[in-house]
Design a protein around this motif. Structure first.
Motif, PDB file in Angstrom:
ATOM      1  N   GLY A  79      -3.827  21.949 -10.640  1.00 35.45           N
ATOM      2  CA  GLY A  79      -4.410  20.621 -10.804  1.00 35.45           C
ATOM      3  C   GLY A  79      -3.557  19.533 -10.167  1.00 35.45           C
ATOM      4  N   VAL A  80      -2.246  19.613 -10.378  1.00 32.66           N
ATOM      5  CA  VAL A  80      -1.344  18.626  -9.781  1.00 32.66           C
ATOM      6  C   VAL A  80      -1.386  18.746  -8.258  1.00 32.66           C
ATOM      7  CG1 VAL A  80       1.094  17.987  -9.520  1.00 32.66           C
ATOM      8  CG2 VAL A  80       0.145  18.442 -11.793  1.00 32.66           C
ATOM      9  N   ALA A  81      -1.419  19.985  -7.736  1.00 27.45           N
ATOM     10  CA  ALA A  81      -1.474  20.184  -6.285  1.00 27.45           C
ATOM     11  C   ALA A  81      -2.747  19.568  -5.699  1.00 27.45           C
ATOM     12  CB  ALA A  81      -1.402  21.672  -5.963  1.00 27.45           C
ATOM     13  N   PHE A  82      -3.861  19.736  -6.397  1.00 33.14           N
ATOM     14  CA  PHE A  82      -5.111  19.153  -5.918  1.00 33.14           C
ATOM     15  C   PHE A  82      -5.014  17.629  -5.841  1.00 33.14           C
ATOM     16  CE2 PHE A  82      -9.296  17.300  -6.845  1.00 33.14           C
ATOM     17  CZ  PHE A  82     -10.039  17.810  -5.791  1.00 33.14           C
ATOM     18  N   LEU A  83      -4.471  16.987  -6.862  1.00 31.49           N
ATOM     19  CA  LEU A  83      -4.330  15.526  -6.847  1.00 31.49           C
ATOM     20  C   LEU A  83      -3.422  15.069  -5.712  1.00 31.49           C
ATOM     21  CD1 LEU A  83      -3.962  14.789 -10.686  1.00 31.49           C
ATOM     22  CD2 LEU A  83      -5.969  14.416  -9.234  1.00 31.49           C
ATOM     23  N   VAL A  84      -2.304  15.785  -5.514  1.00 30.75           N
ATOM     24  CA  VAL A  84      -1.373  15.393  -4.454  1.00 30.75           C
ATOM     25  C   VAL A  84      -2.019  15.557  -3.075  1.00 30.75           C
ATOM     26  CG1 VAL A  84       0.806  16.021  -3.337  1.00 30.75           C
ATOM     27  CG2 VAL A  84       0.691  15.836  -5.820  1.00 30.75           C
ATOM     28  N   VAL A  96       6.301   7.879   3.503  1.00 22.06           N
ATOM     29  CA  VAL A  96       7.196   7.352   2.473  1.00 22.06           C
ATOM     30  C   VAL A  96       8.014   8.502   1.919  1.00 22.06           C
ATOM     31  CG1 VAL A  96       5.748   5.369   1.836  1.00 22.06           C
ATOM     32  CG2 VAL A  96       5.401   7.599   0.739  1.00 22.06           C
ATOM     33  N   VAL A  97       9.101   8.166   1.268  1.00 16.94           N
ATOM     34  CA  VAL A  97       9.962   9.203   0.697  1.00 16.94           C
ATOM     35  C   VAL A  97       9.196  10.044  -0.320  1.00 16.94           C
ATOM     36  CG1 VAL A  97      12.064   9.620  -0.655  1.00 16.94           C
ATOM     37  CG2 VAL A  97      12.041   7.872   1.130  1.00 16.94           C
ATOM     38  N   ALA A  98       8.222   9.452  -0.981  1.00 11.08           N
ATOM     39  CA  ALA A  98       7.455  10.171  -1.990  1.00 11.08           C
ATOM     40  C   ALA A  98       6.639  11.316  -1.405  1.00 11.08           C
ATOM     41  CB  ALA A  98       6.536   9.211  -2.743  1.00 11.08           C
ATOM     42  N   ASP A  99       6.493  11.364  -0.065  1.00  9.28           N
ATOM     43  CA  ASP A  99       5.771  12.483   0.535  1.00  9.28           C
ATOM     44  C   ASP A  99       6.481  13.815   0.311  1.00  9.28           C
ATOM     45  OD1 ASP A  99       3.582  11.101   1.597  1.00  9.28           O
ATOM     46  OD2 ASP A  99       4.809  10.354   3.251  1.00  9.28           O
ATOM     47  N   VAL A 100       7.771  13.769  -0.052  1.00  8.59           N
ATOM     48  CA  VAL A 100       8.476  15.012  -0.364  1.00  8.59           C
ATOM     49  C   VAL A 100       7.843  15.718  -1.563  1.00  8.59           C
ATOM     50  CG1 VAL A 100      10.160  14.068  -2.008  1.00  8.59           C
ATOM     51  CG2 VAL A 100      10.811  15.969  -0.531  1.00  8.59           C
ATOM     52  N   VAL A 101       7.035  14.987  -2.339  1.00  4.78           N
ATOM     53  CA  VAL A 101       6.329  15.590  -3.464  1.00  4.78           C
ATOM     54  C   VAL A 101       5.422  16.725  -2.995  1.00  4.78           C
ATOM     55  CG1 VAL A 101       4.565  15.134  -5.222  1.00  4.78           C
ATOM     56  CG2 VAL A 101       6.476  13.562  -4.938  1.00  4.78           C
ATOM     57  N   ALA A 102       4.898  16.634  -1.773  1.00  5.75           N
ATOM     58  CA  ALA A 102       4.050  17.705  -1.259  1.00  5.75           C
ATOM     59  C   ALA A 102       4.814  19.020  -1.191  1.00  5.75           C
ATOM     60  CB  ALA A 102       3.510  17.322   0.122  1.00  5.75           C
ATOM     61  N   LEU A 152       0.827  -1.200   0.000  1.00  9.35           N
ATOM     62  CA  LEU A 152       0.000   0.000   0.000  1.00  9.35           C
ATOM     63  C   LEU A 152       0.868   1.259   0.000  1.00  9.35           C
ATOM     64  CD1 LEU A 152      -2.880   1.085   0.102  1.00  9.35           C
ATOM     65  CD2 LEU A 152      -2.752   1.000   2.619  1.00  9.35           C
ATOM     66  N   GLN A 153       1.981   1.194   0.748  1.00  6.43           N
ATOM     67  CA  GLN A 153       2.889   2.333   0.762  1.00  6.43           C
ATOM     68  C   GLN A 153       3.474   2.596  -0.634  1.00  6.43           C
ATOM     69  OE1 GLN A 153       3.279   4.253   3.224  1.00  6.43           O
ATOM     70  NE2 GLN A 153       2.672   3.139   5.077  1.00  6.43           N
ATOM     71  N   ILE A 154       3.856   1.504  -1.303  1.00  8.21           N
ATOM     72  CA  ILE A 154       4.415   1.666  -2.658  1.00  8.21           C
ATOM     73  C   ILE A 154       3.353   2.214  -3.608  1.00  8.21           C
ATOM     74  CG2 ILE A 154       5.344   0.405  -4.635  1.00  8.21           C
ATOM     75  CD1 ILE A 154       6.733  -1.455  -2.643  1.00  8.21           C
ATOM     76  N   LEU A 155       2.087   1.758  -3.422  1.00  5.21           N
ATOM     77  CA  LEU A 155       1.005   2.266  -4.271  1.00  5.21           C
ATOM     78  C   LEU A 155       0.841   3.775  -4.080  1.00  5.21           C
ATOM     79  CD1 LEU A 155      -1.419   1.925  -6.138  1.00  5.21           C
ATOM     80  CD2 LEU A 155      -2.797   1.347  -4.110  1.00  5.21           C
ATOM     81  N   PHE A 156       0.865   4.199  -2.813  1.00  8.75           N
ATOM     82  CA  PHE A 156       0.738   5.633  -2.569  1.00  8.75           C
ATOM     83  C   PHE A 156       1.941   6.407  -3.139  1.00  8.75           C
ATOM     84  CE2 PHE A 156      -2.530   4.670   0.691  1.00  8.75           C
ATOM     85  CZ  PHE A 156      -3.480   5.585   0.282  1.00  8.75           C
ATOM     86  N   ALA A 157       3.125   5.796  -3.082  1.00  6.89           N
ATOM     87  CA  ALA A 157       4.297   6.451  -3.671  1.00  6.89           C
ATOM     88  C   ALA A 157       4.101   6.639  -5.172  1.00  6.89           C
ATOM     89  CB  ALA A 157       5.549   5.630  -3.391  1.00  6.89           C
ATOM     90  N   VAL A 158       3.559   5.636  -5.832  1.00  5.63           N
ATOM     91  CA  VAL A 158       3.305   5.738  -7.271  1.00  5.63           C
ATOM     92  C   VAL A 158       2.281   6.841  -7.557  1.00  5.63           C
ATOM     93  CG1 VAL A 158       2.388   4.532  -9.289  1.00  5.63           C
ATOM     94  CG2 VAL A 158       3.925   3.345  -7.720  1.00  5.63           C
ATOM     95  N   LEU A 159       1.202   6.862  -6.738  1.00  5.37           N
ATOM     96  CA  LEU A 159       0.171   7.877  -6.947  1.00  5.37           C
ATOM     97  C   LEU A 159       0.702   9.291  -6.705  1.00  5.37           C
ATOM     98  CD1 LEU A 159      -2.881   6.119  -5.242  1.00  5.37           C
ATOM     99  CD2 LEU A 159      -2.413   6.345  -7.688  1.00  5.37           C
ATOM    100  N   LEU A 160       1.631   9.435  -5.761  1.00  2.00           N
ATOM    101  CA  LEU A 160       2.171  10.763  -5.459  1.00  2.00           C
ATOM    102  C   LEU A 160       3.079  11.275  -6.575  1.00  2.00           C
ATOM    103  CD1 LEU A 160       2.962  10.374  -1.644  1.00  2.00           C
ATOM    104  CD2 LEU A 160       1.386  12.015  -2.660  1.00  2.00           C
TER     105      LEU A 160
END
Length: 393
Positions: A71-76, A91-97, A50-58
């Protein structure tokens, strides 16, 4: 090295952001797998798939962050909210925020979007800290929330800095564009002025030369010694015209300093009259009023008006008994009258001359007026009014 990398990212927005997304995704997967193999509690190692899935979505929207920042900000934001609700580990992908907040502030439309994005980011950081630090103490949760809040503030500040820098660069580009337009306009005006000056010099000098050459040819057939003064006049006129043309063309040179010889003006009118008198034209000059020095544009125009009018007398008036040049200095303007008793409107024309048209345009640019018309008693008249207080030089 870093500057070259940043320039590459600016030139290749989609490819650069795609590479960033892939790098973040790889780091996030490695981090998640590493945490799972560690000895941490199960709450920290919660559901790696699930964590990897969220990383992919982010990271999925990241390649389009600069094209569609809001639009990208809304999705994130939506993905982050689901992640906080469904998982117990970051996850590391949270840095996308942070990246998305920087993008919204730096590339967005401005206004309220940046502050609202910052508030949402800080609120999300506090919620994530409270949710993901349950195994730890409240003090650690507070430190985590404060750290994330600082990170979001820094991301927004960097975005604002980028936005201000882009606005400054845009203002500089616009200023350069306007300066280039002004430079081109000034260059066009200068070329037009030089073209008029060349026309005046060439037309006048060649007219004098043609008249003298015709007279010299007639004298050479009957009285050869009398032709010598005529040839000398032709030579002097040619040398003077060549010198003036060299000075004007020198202005067009890209390198080197242009010849700084003075422009012709009212002070040269007696020389002009003498030259034409020697060429056989019975010219009389009369100056009245409070004679004074005019501004550069008016002074040159005065000379050129007289020169062009007398050149037309030479070319078109035919045999004349008198040519009157009257210059009257008024309080705010100078009036010039050039009259002859030649053929007037009966004079033949080749249709190629633009001298009077060019002179009228020059005078109108100075705010004056010019009228050329035949006289009722025969001959032709050119009446010109030049404001004496205007400087367009």
């Amino acid at each position: 090295m870093l500057s070259r990398l940043f320039r590459w990212f600016d030139r290749h927005a989609l490819a650069g952001d795609a590479a960033l997304a892939v790098a973040v995704l790889v780091a996030s997967v490695l981090w998640t797998l590493g945490v799972r193999s560690s000895g941490l509690s199960s709450s920290v190692r919660d559901r790696p798939l699930l964590q990897i899935l969220f990383a992919v979505l982010l990271v999925a929207p990241v390649p389009w962050r600069r094209r569609r920042p809001v639009g990208v900000a809304f999705l994130v934001v939506v993905v982050c909210a689901l992640q906080i609700a469904l998982t117990g580990q970051f996850v590391v992908a949270d840095v996308v925020a942070l990246v998305v907040l920087y993008t919204v502030v730096g590339y967005g439309s401005g206004g309220w979007i940046g502050p609202v994005g910052l508030l949402i980011g800080i609120a999300g950081g506090v919620a994530a800290s409270l949710r993901w630090t349950k195994p730890f103490s409240g003090q650690q949760a507070g430190l985590g929330a404060g750290f994330l809040a600082v990170c979001f503030v820094l991301a927004a500040a960097l975005g604002e800095r980028r936005r201000n820098r882009a606005a400054q660069l845009a203002a500089l580009h616009e200023r350069n564009r306007l300066l280039e337009i002004e430079r081109d306009q000034q260059a066009a005006l200068e070329r037009a002025r030089i073209a008029r000056e060349l026309h005046d010099v060439v037309a006048h000098s060649l007219s004098v030369i043609v008249v003298q050459a015709d007279g010299g040819a007639a004298l050479a057939a009957h009285d050869p010694p009398a032709a010598a003064p005529v040839l000398r006049t032709i030579a002097e006129t040619s040398r003077e015209a060549l010198g003036q043309m060299r000075r004007l063309v020198g202005v067009l040179r890209v390198s080197g300093e242009a010849d700084r010889a003075p422009q012709p003006g009212a002070w040269q009118l007696p020389d002009l009259i003498e030259q034409l008198t020697q060429a056989g034209l019975p010219v009389r000059l009369a100056i009245s009023g409070d004679r004074r020095e005019l501004t550069g544009g008016a002074d040159i125009a005065l000379y050129r008006v007289v020169q062009e009018a007398l050149t037309n007398v030479l070319k078109h008036a035919g045999p004349v008994r008198r040519v009157e040049v009257a210059i009257r200095y008024g309080e705010n303007a100078v009036e010039i009258d050039v009259c002859d008793d030649g053929r007037g409107v009966a004079a033949a024309s080749d249709g190629q001359g633009h001298g009077l048209v060019g002179m009228r345009e020059r005078i109108e640019l100075l705010g004056g007026s010019m009228r050329a018309e035949p006289l009722a008693s025969g001959g032709f008249s050119v009446h010109t009014v030049i404001p004496s207080t205007v400087d367009v030089a």
